[in-house]
Design a protein around this motif. Structure first.
Motif, short mmCIF file in Angstrom:
data_model
loop_
_atom_site.label_atom_id
_atom_site.label_comp_id
_atom_site.label_asym_id
_atom_site.label_seq_id
_atom_site.Cartn_x
_atom_site.Cartn_y
_atom_site.Cartn_z
N ASP A 168 1.76 -2.18 -4.81
CA ASP A 168 0.86 -2.81 -5.78
C ASP A 168 -0.42 -1.98 -5.86
O ASP A 168 -1.29 -2.08 -4.99
CB ASP A 168 0.53 -4.24 -5.36
N PRO A 169 -0.57 -1.16 -6.88
CA PRO A 169 -1.73 -0.27 -6.98
C PRO A 169 -3.05 -1.01 -7.14
O PRO A 169 -4.12 -0.44 -6.91
CB PRO A 169 -1.42 0.58 -8.22
N LYS A 170 -3.00 -2.29 -7.50
CA LYS A 170 -4.23 -3.07 -7.69
C LYS A 170 -4.70 -3.74 -6.41
O LYS A 170 -5.79 -4.32 -6.38
CB LYS A 170 -4.01 -4.12 -8.78
N LYS A 179 -6.14 -3.92 -2.65
CA LYS A 179 -7.08 -3.12 -1.87
C LYS A 179 -7.01 -3.49 -0.39
O LYS A 179 -6.78 -4.64 -0.04
CB LYS A 179 -8.51 -3.33 -2.38
N ARG A 180 -7.25 -2.50 0.46
CA ARG A 180 -7.21 -2.73 1.91
C ARG A 180 -8.20 -3.82 2.34
O ARG A 180 -7.90 -4.62 3.22
CB ARG A 180 -7.55 -1.44 2.65
N GLU A 181 -9.37 -3.84 1.73
CA GLU A 181 -10.39 -4.80 2.14
C GLU A 181 -10.09 -6.22 1.63
O GLU A 181 -10.63 -7.20 2.15
CB GLU A 181 -11.78 -4.36 1.68
N GLU A 182 -9.24 -6.31 0.62
CA GLU A 182 -8.89 -7.62 0.07
C GLU A 182 -7.44 -7.59 -0.43
O GLU A 182 -7.18 -7.61 -1.62
CB GLU A 182 -9.84 -8.00 -1.06
N PRO A 183 -6.49 -7.56 0.50
CA PRO A 183 -5.07 -7.46 0.12
C PRO A 183 -4.61 -8.68 -0.67
O PRO A 183 -5.02 -9.81 -0.39
CB PRO A 183 -4.35 -7.38 1.47
N LYS A 184 -3.75 -8.44 -1.63
CA LYS A 184 -3.20 -9.54 -2.42
C LYS A 184 -2.00 -10.19 -1.73
O LYS A 184 -1.75 -11.38 -1.91
CB LYS A 184 -2.77 -9.02 -3.80
N TRP A 185 -1.27 -9.39 -0.94
CA TRP A 185 0.01 -9.86 -0.42
C TRP A 185 0.00 -9.90 1.10
O TRP A 185 -0.40 -8.94 1.76
CB TRP A 185 1.14 -8.97 -0.94
N TRP A 186 0.46 -11.03 1.63
CA TRP A 186 0.42 -11.28 3.07
C TRP A 186 1.78 -11.74 3.56
O TRP A 186 2.57 -12.29 2.79
CB TRP A 186 -0.64 -12.35 3.38
N CYS A 187 2.04 -11.53 4.84
CA CYS A 187 3.34 -11.94 5.38
C CYS A 187 3.19 -12.39 6.83
O CYS A 187 2.47 -11.76 7.60
CB CYS A 187 4.35 -10.80 5.28
N PRO A 188 3.86 -13.46 7.21
CA PRO A 188 3.92 -13.85 8.62
C PRO A 188 5.06 -13.11 9.30
O PRO A 188 5.88 -12.46 8.63
CB PRO A 188 4.21 -15.35 8.55
N ALA A 189 5.13 -13.20 10.60
CA ALA A 189 6.28 -12.69 11.34
C ALA A 189 7.13 -13.88 11.77
O ALA A 189 6.60 -14.91 12.19
CB ALA A 189 5.84 -11.88 12.55
N VAL A 190 8.44 -13.73 11.65
CA VAL A 190 9.36 -14.80 12.02
C VAL A 190 10.37 -14.29 13.03
O VAL A 190 10.65 -13.08 13.11
CB VAL A 190 10.08 -15.38 10.78
N LYS A 191 10.92 -15.21 13.79
CA LYS A 191 11.88 -14.86 14.85
C LYS A 191 13.15 -15.68 14.68
O LYS A 191 13.10 -16.86 14.35
CB LYS A 191 11.26 -15.14 16.22
N PHE A 192 14.27 -15.04 14.91
CA PHE A 192 15.58 -15.71 14.84
C PHE A 192 15.67 -16.79 15.91
O PHE A 192 15.32 -16.56 17.07
CB PHE A 192 16.68 -14.67 15.04
N VAL A 193 16.14 -17.97 15.52
CA VAL A 193 16.38 -19.06 16.46
C VAL A 193 17.87 -19.30 16.65
O VAL A 193 18.36 -19.41 17.77
CB VAL A 193 15.68 -20.36 15.99
N PHE A 244 0.81 -1.22 0.00
CA PHE A 244 0.00 0.00 0.00
C PHE A 244 0.85 1.27 0.00
O PHE A 244 0.30 2.37 0.02
CB PHE A 244 -0.92 0.01 1.22
N ASP A 245 2.16 1.12 -0.01
CA ASP A 245 3.07 2.27 0.08
C ASP A 245 3.60 2.65 -1.30
O ASP A 245 4.43 1.93 -1.86
CB ASP A 245 4.22 1.92 1.02
N PRO A 246 3.16 3.77 -1.87
CA PRO A 246 3.61 4.16 -3.21
C PRO A 246 5.12 4.37 -3.31
O PRO A 246 5.68 4.29 -4.40
CB PRO A 246 2.86 5.48 -3.46
N LYS A 247 5.78 4.61 -2.18
CA LYS A 247 7.22 4.83 -2.19
C LYS A 247 8.00 3.52 -2.17
O LYS A 247 9.21 3.51 -2.37
CB LYS A 247 7.63 5.69 -1.00
N SER A 248 7.30 2.43 -1.91
CA SER A 248 7.97 1.13 -1.80
C SER A 248 8.14 0.48 -3.16
O SER A 248 7.30 0.62 -4.05
CB SER A 248 7.15 0.20 -0.90
N ASN A 249 9.22 -0.26 -3.31
CA ASN A 249 9.44 -1.02 -4.53
C ASN A 249 8.45 -2.17 -4.65
O ASN A 249 8.32 -2.79 -5.70
CB ASN A 249 10.88 -1.56 -4.55
#
Length: 236
Positions: free
Chosen positions: A150-152, A154-168, A142-147
């Protein structure tokens, strides 16, 4: 696509933004302007492998250890294992391949990830991470400054998702991709079959084999980055 950590090295403002993203999503999914929870994509296929006796699945995630400037933002995209060890947890954002995204969506809390250094003279597995939060919307879309904008999407139906991970921890030495490629025990390893994919599933048997290989031979202090021996892990 390889995982990029634009702004994470030496970028306190960017790091703060990522920390805020995680905190915001710990209490539940982010909200769209209409106040509704964002809709997750439906996965057509179940994860490639069944969980182990502890309920964990295994994955491989790629990151670039060497300095490289983003062509849009000019920020250093490097995120070596040594930098990962310095942060409490990290959103695995910036992935823009649907197959890799679906693997991220399939990750569950306590799943284990092999941390792989890519785009370097000797690519290979150098460390271990644990999933600490299931996938939530990747704010960079959602950040226009980010590489990764993705302009397509939408907040209500995001295309891209990410989990959070922790160093072991780190391995005793790098398990080189070239060695896995010629080892007949790893013929079916997704890394060998889908080498350009940045997030891939790993079977329990392959994960255990890789850990065994990592315990053979001498300890390497320089695995594309300097990271203390105190972080070495032999068992998970």
């Amino acid at each position: 696509m390889v995982k990029r950590k634009g702004g994470s090295v030496g970028g306190s403002k960017a790091k703060k933004a990522r920390e805020t993203q995680i905190v915001k999503n710990e209490e539940g999914p982010d909200r769209s302007p209409a106040g509704e929870s964002p809709k997750k994509p439906l996965l057509k296929k179940p994860p490639a492998f069944s969980p182990d006796s502890k309920g964990r699945r295994f994955w491989l995630i790629k990151s670039e250890p060497l300095t490289r400037l983003d062509d849009k933002t000019g920020e250093d995209v490097a995120f070596p294992l040594s930098e990962f060890a310095k942060v409490e947890r990290e959103p695995w954002d910036g992935v823009r391949n649907y197959e890799a995204r679906n693997n991220l969506l399939s990750m569950a809390v306590n799943d284990i990830c092999l941390f792989y250094h890519s785009n370097c003279p000797k690519p290979g597995i150098v460390g271990i991470a644990r999933v600490v939060q299931e996938a939530f919307p990747d704010e960079s879309q959602f950040d226009p400054k980010s590489n990764h904008f993705d302009p397509k999407s939408k907040r209500e139906e995001p295309k891209w998702w990410c989990p959070a991970v922790k160093f072991v921890g780190r391995l005793r030495h790098k398990v080189a991709a070239a060695d896995l490629k010629i080892d007949s025990r790893f013929t079916d390893l997704a890394l060998n079959k889908r080498g350009r994919l940045s997030v891939t599933p790993v079977s329990e048997s392959h994960f255990k084999l890789i850990l065994e290989i990592s315990k053979e031979g001498d300890i390497e202090d320089d695995i594309d980055c300097e990271i203390s021996r105190k972080y070495i892990v032999d068992e998970i």
